[in-house]
Design an enzyme around this catalytic site. Structure first.
Site, PDB file in Angstrom:
ATOM      1  N   ASP A  12       1.301  -9.497  14.595  1.00 49.22           N
ATOM      2  CA  ASP A  12       0.639  -8.215  14.356  1.00 49.22           C
ATOM      3  C   ASP A  12       1.611  -7.291  13.632  1.00 49.22           C
ATOM      4  OD1 ASP A  12      -1.155  -6.152  14.398  1.00 49.22           O
ATOM      5  OD2 ASP A  12      -1.051  -5.776  16.550  1.00 49.22           O
ATOM      6  N   ASP A 106      -3.863  -7.197   8.887  1.00 49.01           N
ATOM      7  CA  ASP A 106      -2.531  -7.044   9.486  1.00 49.01           C
ATOM      8  C   ASP A 106      -2.273  -7.893  10.717  1.00 49.01           C
ATOM      9  OD1 ASP A 106      -4.281  -5.663  11.113  1.00 49.01           O
ATOM     10  OD2 ASP A 106      -2.964  -3.945  11.409  1.00 49.01           O
ATOM     11  N   GLU A 107      -3.139  -8.831  11.036  1.00 47.62           N
ATOM     12  CA  GLU A 107      -2.867  -9.674  12.199  1.00 47.62           C
ATOM     13  C   GLU A 107      -3.526 -11.041  12.053  1.00 47.62           C
ATOM     14  OE1 GLU A 107      -4.722  -8.635  15.964  1.00 47.62           O
ATOM     15  OE2 GLU A 107      -6.084  -7.258  14.931  1.00 47.62           O
TER      16      GLU A 107
END
Length: 357
Positions: A12, A106-107
């Site tokens: 993350d 983003d993860e």
């Protein structure tokens, strides 16, 4: 023979959008930054850690954020840059495993089972991945390592920012037992409130209620809650996730009060959704309209065809027809959203799932 213990990593990025802006503009470093519009109708898309210390959070109205942090600096989002950096990070992941399940820009989940280099552990590999991200993008990432996706995602929050945390199999059940209900991914505020009303405050309380009780109160989700309370999550890391929907929404500076203005405002939203659908060769049958009124009450309306929507014009027409059943409304409309869903079996779409910009 018993299956090998899985080694799942959840990576993350730390305050991703805001961190990209601070990286690219040295004048923003060390200062409270919010990515989003500064207008009275603006919403915070992301906040730097400096801003979070003042209680600024994503999805917060910009006026509230500015009130909490008078020194807050608003930056317009640059999604094309975020996508490019996300792809760069994805390429780093691919050096270590082909089993990558992106959750957003983003993860992502990575399955390292049977893919570790000789002498390497999942924890050491996660640290190496994070070091590569920092060296090649100038951004920090946090990671969670465990034997299942649920715990890996929980673990990635434990040492933020720029850290990692391991929950081994022998600690899984005890970790979940002590976990507050509102920290469970997949249990939202409304469900958490229902659980607390039943005396369920932690994972241990959840397990004590038993499967029959949980299924009676929460339906099919009850079985999931029961399994998780025992540390059971057999979901595989899936590189090709079936997309459930493609959508776009906008918050307006001035409230919309008449139907004609609302229908006109739907045109660019429908165009954006259709553009994404065409690029991904996604064929959906259901159009959903989202309406948020000036008093923040929200409703949705949906219409399904017995075939895929054939064009952007048809998509827009359906959304406009749905809006005609809602407007005019004396409260005024502050947000409109259009979503296309009900994809067929051939629409197995990899990559970024969140197109709400």
């Amino acid at each position: 023979m018993d299956a090998p213990v899985r080694r799942i990593v959840h990576v993350d990025m730390d305050a991703f959008f805001a961190s990209v802006e601070q990286r690219d503009n040295p004048e923003l470093r060390g200062k409270p930054v919010a990515v989003g519009g500064a207008s009275k109708r603006g919403v915070v898309a992301a906040a730097s850690y400096e801003a979070r210390r003042f209680g600024v959070r994503s999805a917060m109205p910009s006026v509230t954020a500015a009130r909490r942090c008078p020194e807050l600096i608003f930056v317009r989002p640059r999604f094309e840059v975020y996508r490019a950096v996300s792809q760069q990070i994805r390429e780093i992941f691919a050096r270590y495993t082909a089993l990558i399940e992106p959750l957003s820009l983003d993860e992502a989940y990575l399955d390292l089972t049977d893919r570790l280099a000789p002498g390497m552990t999942a924890s050491a590999t996660a640290a190496e991945i994070r070091a590569a991200i920092l060296a090649e993008t100038g951004l920090t990432a946090s990671a969670g390592i465990s034997y299942c996706k649920f715990l890996a995602k929980i673990a990635s929050d434990q040492r933020k920012p720029n850290g990692q945390f391991v929950i081994p199999p022998e600690r899984g059940v005890d970790f979940i037992a002590a976990l507050p209900i509102d920290k469970f991914h997949g249990i939202g505020p409304a469900t958490a409130a229902r659980m607390r009303a039943l005396g369920i405050e932690t994972g241990a309380d959840l397990r004590a209620m038993g499967q029959v009780f949980l299924e009676a109160r929460f339906g099919k989700s009850g079985r999931w809650y029961w399994n998780i309370s025992q540390g059971i999550d057999n979901r595989a890391v899936s590189p090709d996730r079936v997309r459930k929907s493609i959508g776009a929404e906008t918050t307006y500076f001035d409230d919309l009060h008449d139907l004609a203005a609302g229908q006109e405002a739907l045109v660019p939203l429908a165009e954006k959704v259709w553009r994404h659908a065409e690029r991904l060769d996604a064929h959906g049958r259901t159009v959903t309209l989202k309406v948020k009124f000036a008093n923040f009450q929200q409703i949705t309306r949906a219409h399904s065809l017995n075939r895929p929507v054939s064009s952007g014009e048809e998509l827009c027409g359906i959304a406009q027809a749905l809006l005609a059943g809602v407007m005019p409304d004396q409260r005024g409309v502050r947000l409109l959203g259009v979503t296309l869903s009900g994809f067929g079996g051939r629409e197995t779409l990899p990559g970024q799932l969140d197109l709400f910009e």
